[in-house]
Design a protein around this motif. Structure first.
Motif, PDB file in Angstrom:
ATOM      1  N   SER A 193       0.829  -1.209   0.000  1.00  0.00           N
ATOM      2  CA  SER A 193       0.000   0.000   0.000  1.00  0.00           C
ATOM      3  C   SER A 193       0.862   1.256   0.000  1.00  0.00           C
ATOM      4  O   SER A 193       0.571   2.224  -0.712  1.00  0.00           O
ATOM      5  CB  SER A 193      -0.928   0.002   1.214  1.00  0.00           C
ATOM      6  OG  SER A 193      -1.731  -1.151   1.247  1.00  0.00           O
ATOM      7  N   VAL A 194       1.944   1.236   0.791  1.00  0.00           N
ATOM      8  CA  VAL A 194       2.854   2.386   0.843  1.00  0.00           C
ATOM      9  C   VAL A 194       3.524   2.589  -0.511  1.00  0.00           C
ATOM     10  O   VAL A 194       3.660   3.724  -0.998  1.00  0.00           O
ATOM     11  CB  VAL A 194       3.901   2.190   1.949  1.00  0.00           C
ATOM     12  CG1 VAL A 194       4.979   3.269   1.872  1.00  0.00           C
ATOM     13  CG2 VAL A 194       3.243   2.217   3.324  1.00  0.00           C
ATOM     14  N   LEU A 195       3.934   1.502  -1.141  1.00  0.00           N
ATOM     15  CA  LEU A 195       4.581   1.612  -2.455  1.00  0.00           C
ATOM     16  C   LEU A 195       3.620   2.190  -3.496  1.00  0.00           C
ATOM     17  O   LEU A 195       4.010   3.037  -4.313  1.00  0.00           O
ATOM     18  CB  LEU A 195       5.075   0.234  -2.909  1.00  0.00           C
ATOM     19  CG  LEU A 195       6.314  -0.316  -2.190  1.00  0.00           C
ATOM     20  CD1 LEU A 195       6.612  -1.733  -2.661  1.00  0.00           C
ATOM     21  CD2 LEU A 195       7.515   0.591  -2.414  1.00  0.00           C
ATOM     22  N   VAL A 196       2.369   1.740  -3.471  1.00  0.00           N
ATOM     23  CA  VAL A 196       1.369   2.268  -4.407  1.00  0.00           C
ATOM     24  C   VAL A 196       1.152   3.756  -4.166  1.00  0.00           C
ATOM     25  O   VAL A 196       1.081   4.551  -5.110  1.00  0.00           O
ATOM     26  CB  VAL A 196       0.039   1.499  -4.276  1.00  0.00           C
ATOM     27  CG1 VAL A 196      -1.057   2.174  -5.103  1.00  0.00           C
ATOM     28  CG2 VAL A 196       0.216   0.058  -4.736  1.00  0.00           C
ATOM     29  N   LEU A 197       1.064   4.148  -2.886  1.00  0.00           N
ATOM     30  CA  LEU A 197       0.873   5.562  -2.565  1.00  0.00           C
ATOM     31  C   LEU A 197       2.074   6.396  -3.008  1.00  0.00           C
ATOM     32  O   LEU A 197       1.906   7.500  -3.548  1.00  0.00           O
ATOM     33  CB  LEU A 197       0.639   5.715  -1.062  1.00  0.00           C
ATOM     34  CG  LEU A 197       0.303   7.115  -0.556  1.00  0.00           C
ATOM     35  CD1 LEU A 197      -0.966   7.633  -1.232  1.00  0.00           C
ATOM     36  CD2 LEU A 197       0.132   7.109   0.953  1.00  0.00           C
ATOM     37  N   LEU A 198       3.271   5.880  -2.803  1.00  0.00           N
ATOM     38  CA  LEU A 198       4.470   6.598  -3.241  1.00  0.00           C
ATOM     39  C   LEU A 198       4.509   6.722  -4.760  1.00  0.00           C
ATOM     40  O   LEU A 198       4.895   7.763  -5.303  1.00  0.00           O
ATOM     41  CB  LEU A 198       5.726   5.885  -2.732  1.00  0.00           C
ATOM     42  CG  LEU A 198       5.995   5.958  -1.223  1.00  0.00           C
ATOM     43  CD1 LEU A 198       7.186   5.091  -0.854  1.00  0.00           C
ATOM     44  CD2 LEU A 198       6.224   7.403  -0.794  1.00  0.00           C
ATOM     45  N   ALA A 199       4.095   5.649  -5.444  1.00  0.00           N
ATOM     46  CA  ALA A 199       4.078   5.691  -6.906  1.00  0.00           C
ATOM     47  C   ALA A 199       3.097   6.742  -7.409  1.00  0.00           C
ATOM     48  O   ALA A 199       3.409   7.518  -8.331  1.00  0.00           O
ATOM     49  CB  ALA A 199       3.716   4.310  -7.459  1.00  0.00           C
ATOM     50  N   ALA A 200       1.909   6.785  -6.806  1.00  0.00           N
ATOM     51  CA  ALA A 200       0.924   7.788  -7.205  1.00  0.00           C
ATOM     52  C   ALA A 200       1.443   9.194  -6.934  1.00  0.00           C
ATOM     53  O   ALA A 200       1.279  10.107  -7.759  1.00  0.00           O
ATOM     54  CB  ALA A 200      -0.386   7.549  -6.458  1.00  0.00           C
TER      55      ALA A 200
END
Length: 261
Positions: free
Chosen positions: A13-20
């Motif tokens: 979830s953190v990686l997805v948020l960072l990517a966004a």
């Protein structure tokens, strides 16, 4: 869910948020912005799953199940919130997709309130679920996060006018969505009154909630110094503007108007 799986879910979830965030701040094409919006929407849409897996909960016992019987035929999971989150008097509905919709009722609510008032909380939260109010939270998160990240982009690029515009848009959007979500609370109260076929039960349940919460925050109502009272008043006014819930007295008045009709 075991600890390793939980860590993996949080990490993903953190990686997805960072990517966004990276796409919003550094992206150059429209496609990158569209992908960022979908990534943010996906994170919020799965909020029911995150709550199910990361808030300490347990199944309802026999007495609690009877109190929430009004939702027995609904396509939603009821759980009791325990631990630190469960020590207040509250209920929560989350999840956008049917398979992930969940209603939490805090453990302390069952300790402090009679079953008829628990039924009112359950009916109110079912109103949020049945009318898909979680979609508003999804839209709010995306709409407010996007200009927030863009403001960072403009700040880094020294586009000060665009930075101020984006920052102002976030503030205005926060106020607008807070007003919308307060309207949804009234709708959920009206739904509960119709589902229970007794507006008096909803009004009495709200009074019980108000009295219990006032007892919980009694220490915060001490007179204090002039400075403390001024700060408390400013904070109260600002909280009312940004609060997602109307004052309980206003909700009671709304339900009483339903009785008159």
């Amino acid at each position: 869910m075991d600890a390793i799986t939980r860590i993996a879910v949080i990490g993903f979830s953190v990686l997805v948020l960072l990517a966004a965030s990276a796409l919003f701040i550094f992206g150059e094409s429209l496609l990158e912005f569209v992908i960022a919006v979908f990534l943010l929407a996906g994170i919020v849409a799965m909020s029911g799953t995150f709550i199910r897996n990361h808030v300490s909960t347990r199944p309802l016992n026999e007495r609690e199940r009877a109190a929430c019987e009004i939702g027995a035929g609904q396509d939603v999971t009821f759980r009791v919130a325990t631990g630190e989150f469960g020590q207040t008097i509250n209920g929560l509905a989350a999840g956008v997709f049917p398979a992930y919709k969940i209603i939490l009722i805090n453990e302390h609510s069952f300790e402090a309130l009679d079953d008829e008032y628990i039924a009112m909380i359950a009916a109110h939260e079912l109103g949020h679920v049945d009318e898909n109010h979680a979609v508003v939270s999804l839209v709010e998160a995306v709409v407010l996060t996007a200009p927030s990240l863009l403001s960072v982009r403009y700040f880094v690029q020294h586009h000060w006018m665009l930075f101020l515009v984006a920052g102002s848009a976030v503030l205005v959007g926060r106020v607008v969505f807070a007003w919308i979500r307060r309207r949804l609370e009234y709708r959920a109260d009206r739904y509960a009154a119709n589902l229970l076929e007794d507006p008096h039960q909803v009004a009495n349940g709200l009074r019980a909630l108000r009295d219990a919460r006032m007892a919980e925050i009694a220490d915060e109502q001490s007179p204090g110094s002039l400075y403390e009272r001024a700060i408390r008043r400013i904070r109260h006014c600002w909280t009312r503007i940004l609060s997602t819930h109307p004052p309980i007295d206003d909700r009671i008045s709304h339900v009483e108007r339903l009785m008159e009709r």
